[in-house]
Design an enzyme around this catalytic site. Structure first.
Site, mmCIF file in Angstrom:
data_model
loop_
_atom_site.group_PDB
_atom_site.id
_atom_site.type_symbol
_atom_site.label_atom_id
_atom_site.label_comp_id
_atom_site.label_asym_id
_atom_site.label_seq_id
_atom_site.Cartn_x
_atom_site.Cartn_y
_atom_site.Cartn_z
ATOM 1 C CG HIS A 394 -1.786 -1.331 1.067
ATOM 2 N ND1 HIS A 394 -2.540 -1.897 2.245
ATOM 3 C CD2 HIS A 394 -2.817 -2.019 0.319
ATOM 4 C CE1 HIS A 394 -3.392 -2.789 2.045
ATOM 5 N NE2 HIS A 394 -3.709 -2.461 0.713
ATOM 6 C CD GLU A 397 -1.229 0.919 4.746
ATOM 7 O OE1 GLU A 397 -0.063 -0.315 4.481
ATOM 8 O OE2 GLU A 397 -2.434 0.457 4.602
ATOM 9 C CG HIS A 490 -0.056 -3.438 5.464
ATOM 10 N ND1 HIS A 490 -1.147 -3.242 4.356
ATOM 11 C CD2 HIS A 490 0.834 -4.504 5.341
ATOM 12 C CE1 HIS A 490 -0.510 -4.016 3.760
ATOM 13 N NE2 HIS A 490 0.230 -5.502 3.537
ATOM 14 C CD GLU A 562 -2.778 -3.018 9.837
ATOM 15 O OE1 GLU A 562 -1.960 -2.207 9.464
ATOM 16 O OE2 GLU A 562 -2.849 -3.662 8.311
#
Length: 833
Positions: A394, A397, A490, A562
């Site tokens: 992504h 990010e 991420h 994350e």
């Protein structure tokens, strides 16, 4: 009449890309095709003026010209098949879609760590909610091309072909520097030194700003550009402002955000960078902003709700150049600078091999790093397990890149722990999976207009090359050795702290083992990592993600890490923003936790496992208390499905898959049909040795059946079938007859019985010898008196290895229907070479 083709020279963005200097030179070359097209169009009444048709396009990029004005073309040197950095290598200039205009200035920021913690903004409840005015009542001061009017000449036609991409279009081609021709000035022209209008710009690497509207003297409404070739995914912003005024309060309002929840509601601040502060005081990115408010736009059309972010700020200097960003930018050029320094290091290049995994849709390199110390023997090399890390699938990010940089800084260092890790592991690292999206400033998608982290099962190699080659690389790696851990890095825009998403194990023999690594990481980084935010539920909508696909391929410890865009709510860092140094330190903690996880002394592993069982008991008690039920947890608590206890990961930043773009649907169907036809038509071949072995086995079994059934055959002299024999032979070779390959290869099956820790017979002596040189330290969060990871006692017996949780069974050989053949005792079978 002769019409010529003018090749315009494009100024070099910086000395970093000198190849651009000679790519385009001012030359006048005849072009018969242009003659023909002009004559043809004039026949139909077009271009009857006396202006000569000029084209800004170069017909071939394979020719180079001398720096002087003379025409002396020569062929360009061919590119390497596997392009990688060498001592004299230059950075590859980013390739952009041909629709994108790119300014020639080089944007670079210094790294800086604030000396004091940057605390969250504390809402007062009195924050102003500005009314959205729009361009009807305001003045557009900056806007990217999204619509081109009729200019009345051939240049307008060419301009129409190369306007900004929309959701109905799709990527076609790319080039270094993006759109050809003269770069237009999109900001308004200042009327004089007293004009205080801000000058906006975002046409640089990773930049994102579509439009700026001035609604008051010091108030601006901003519209973000959606991901290219889509109509959504607005979250990442990164733009420049010039012509600032000191000690004046400006207000910025972003008007087209799409997420209903945001960390801006709980105190997150935007980032600001002042070039004057950077050049004079060495101050880099810092958190700034007051009166921060995230709210729903009540003036929308109702079709899709939009949300707004507003904040106020005061610039530190007059006539300064400042930048605003959602998070610390980390561009494709930043990555290349780092990799170039690694490749040019005489020490690091010995154990870090840099290759190009593939090229992206736009032709940018996707780099693969293989990091390990050279093995002394083939046996030692074969005993090494693998660890796979990836980031930036992504593109918006960027926190994933900062964690990756911290990991690479440590694993490539001369630290004893880093040397030990390189001795016992092979690290496969893909630091930027989606370079195209990073370059153009997308938040979530590639140039295919889709979220790559929903397409890891794709068969479209040409449309999703980055993840197709990554999955294929890991598949080949699994055939060679066991992959101990896979982690995809991420960012998260709705939760604070750092946490992991994993895949729950259903095998009771290795129950909860996939949670041990996250728990250890939370003990090693207690002020950053939150184990309670981790989740291990596999949802159907996540089947195409990297962690689930790798888990189903046989990697037990498969995770998505994350990292928040905000900060921490834990320990000493409570209510403070994360800096780049905080994120890089987590890369070190990942390495440290790997050593804990693989320590031959299983004390910490078993301690964490016992703690996990206790935590799970508490969750079950809580769950049944909410349901108003009683349960005897002493007997049956471990039989409860963990999916019934855990909540879903709907709080993540995940998006549902949009499926394939329309122009790829037919291609995917054709590939699936060819794949099915290939499976039906393909017939396996056996070697002579295999055929002889099968013949001997069948003969022995046939003889035994004849001996056992002699009385029955005496009464029935006719030929008889032998069901038992054919069932046995059928089971042994059905997968060959029907071309049903087992899910895992032989090497994988051998590795499945191995421990999640290193094999003590092969690696314990190496680890203990290396541990003598390591620094003694007590780990926080563990209650053992000595650190097993640093133990140097060679007489210490390691605990029995703990096996991973993937299944041991092969695919059943009796699947499918098979015709039963008739055995003729007088028939002799011969084998052929």
């Amino acid at each position: 009449m002769r019409v010529s083709l003018t090749v315009f020279s494009i100024p070099c963005r910086s000395n970093m890309f000198p190849a651009l200097d000679t790519e385009l030179k001012q030359e006048t070359l005849p072009d018969p095709y242009e003659d023909f097209m002009r004559y043809h169009l004039q026949y139909y009444g077009y271009y009857k003026d006396s202006l000569m048709l000029r084209s800004p396009f170069v017909k071939s990029r394979q020719l180079l010209y001398d720096d002087i004005g003379k025409v002396n073309p020569r062929l360009r040197e061919p590119q390497d098949l596997f392009a990688f950095f060498s001592g004299n290598a230059l950075l590859q200039a980013p390739r952009w879609p041909i629709e994108c205009e790119v300014i020639k200035e080089s944007i670079h920021h210094i790294e800086w760590v604030p000396p004091q913690p940057e605390y969250f903004y504390q809402p007062t409840g009195n924050e102003k909610i500005p009314e959205i005015v729009g361009e009807e009542k305001g003045t557009i001061v900056y806007q990217l091309d999204s619509d081109v009017g009729s200019l009345g000449n051939f240049s307008s036609f060419l301009h129409l072909l190369y306007c900004m991409p929309t959701e109905d279009s799709y990527f076609t081609s790319s080039r270094v520097g993006g759109k050809r021709g003269i770069i237009k000035e999109l900001s308004v022209s200042l009327q004089g030194p007293e004009d205080n209008t801000l000058l906006f710009e975002s046409r640089f690497e990773s930049g994102n700003l579509q439009k700026a509207v001035r609604v008051n003297t010091y108030e601006y409404e901003l519209t973000l550009r959606t991901d290219l070739y889509t109509n959504k995914h607005t979250q990442w912003f990164y733009f420049r402002v010039q012509n600032t005024r000191k000690d004046v309060t400006y207000r910025f309002t972003i008007v087209n955000l799409l997420k209903p929840k945001s960390l801006y509601t709980v105190g997150m601040k935007p980032l600001m960078y002042s070039q004057l502060d950077a050049s004079t005081r060495s101050i880099g990115w810092r958190r700034e902003g007051k009166e921060i408010k995230y709210y729903r736009d009540s003036t929308g059309d109702g079709q899709q709700p939009s949300y707004c972010l507003t904040w106020t700020v005061q610039f530190p200097h007059d006539q300064d150049t400042c930048f605003f960003a959602h998070f610390y930018p980390y561009t494709y050029t930043d990555l290349q600078r780092f990799l170039l320094s690694v490749a040019n290091s005489p020490i690091k290049s010995q154990f870090c091999k840099l290759r190009t995994l593939c090229r992206s849709l736009a032709g940018n390199n996707v780099y693969l790093l293989t990091i390990t110390n050279p093995a002394r023997t083939p046996q030692e090399a074969a005993a090494k397990k693998a660890v796979v890390l990836t980031a930036r699938v992504h593109p918006g990010e960027s926190n994933g890149s900062w964690i990756m940089k911290g990991f690479l800084d440590f694993i490539l260092s001369n630290s004893p722990d880093a040397q030990l890790l390189r001795d016992i592991f092979i690290f496969k690292v893909v630091p930027m999976l989606n370079p195209d999206g990073v370059i153009v400033g997308n938040y979530r998608c590639s140039l295919a207009g889709r979220d790559l982290n929903r397409h890891y099962k794709t068969i479209l190699k040409e449309s999703f090359p980055c993840i197709w080659h990554t999955r294929n690389m890991i598949k080949r790696l699994l055939e060679e050795r066991e992959v101990l851990l896979y982690c995809d890095l991420h960012g998260h825009s709705r939760k604070n702290n750092i946490f992991l998403y994993g895949c729950g194990n259903t095998d009771r023999q290795f129950w909860l083992h996939e949670r041990v690594f996250p728990l250890m990481l939370s003990k090693n980084a207690p002020d950053k990592f939150s184990f309670h935010s981790c989740n291990f539920k596999v949802q159907k909508c996540k089947e195409g993600t990297g962690r689930v696909v790798m888990w189903r391929m046989g990697i037990l410890n498969s995770y998505t890490m994350e990292s928040t865009f905000g900060g921490s709510t834990l320990g000493n860092k409570r209510d403070t923003h994360f800096t780049t140094e905080d994120l890089k330190s987590l890369g070190y903690h990942v390495c440290d936790t790997l050593l804990d996880f693989c320590d031959p002394d299983r004390t910490k592993f078993m301690q964490c496992l016992a703690e996990l069982k206790e935590l799970l008991q508490q969750e079950i008690h809580k769950k049944f208390k909410e349901l108003g039920q009683d349960m005897d947890l002493e007997r049956s608590w471990s039989d409860i499905s963990l999916s019934d206890i855990e909540s879903s990961t709907s709080g993540s930043d995940s998006s549902l898959s949009d499926g394939l773009p329309a122009h790829l649907l037919n291609i995917a169907d054709e590939l699936n049909q060819k794949k099915m036809m290939y499976k039906k038509k393909k017939k396996p071949l056996k070697s002579r040795k295999q055929r002889n072995k099968q013949y001997q086995k069948n003969t022995l079994m046939l003889d035994s059946e004849i001996t056992e059934d002699a009385p029955e055959r005496a009464r029935f002299p006719s030929l008889q079938k032998h069901p038992a024999f054919f069932r046995t032979s059928e089971n042994a070779s059905s997968s060959v007859i029907n071309n049903e390959k087992p899910r895992l290869s032989k090497s994988q099956l051998n590795g499945r019985g191995k421990s999640t820790s290193l094999d003590p017979t092969n690696m314990t002596s190496l680890i203990l010898a290396k541990n003598k040189d390591r620094i003694q330290k007590q780990k926080p969060g563990f209650t053992v008196s000595c650190d097993p990871k640093k133990s140097t006692n060679p007489s210490q017996e390691p605990a029995p290895p703990v096996k991973p949780s993937w299944s041991r069974s092969r695919c059943s050989g009796t699947q499918g229907s098979h015709r039963t053949a008739v055995a003729y005792p007088s028939l002799h079978i011969y084998t052929y070479p």
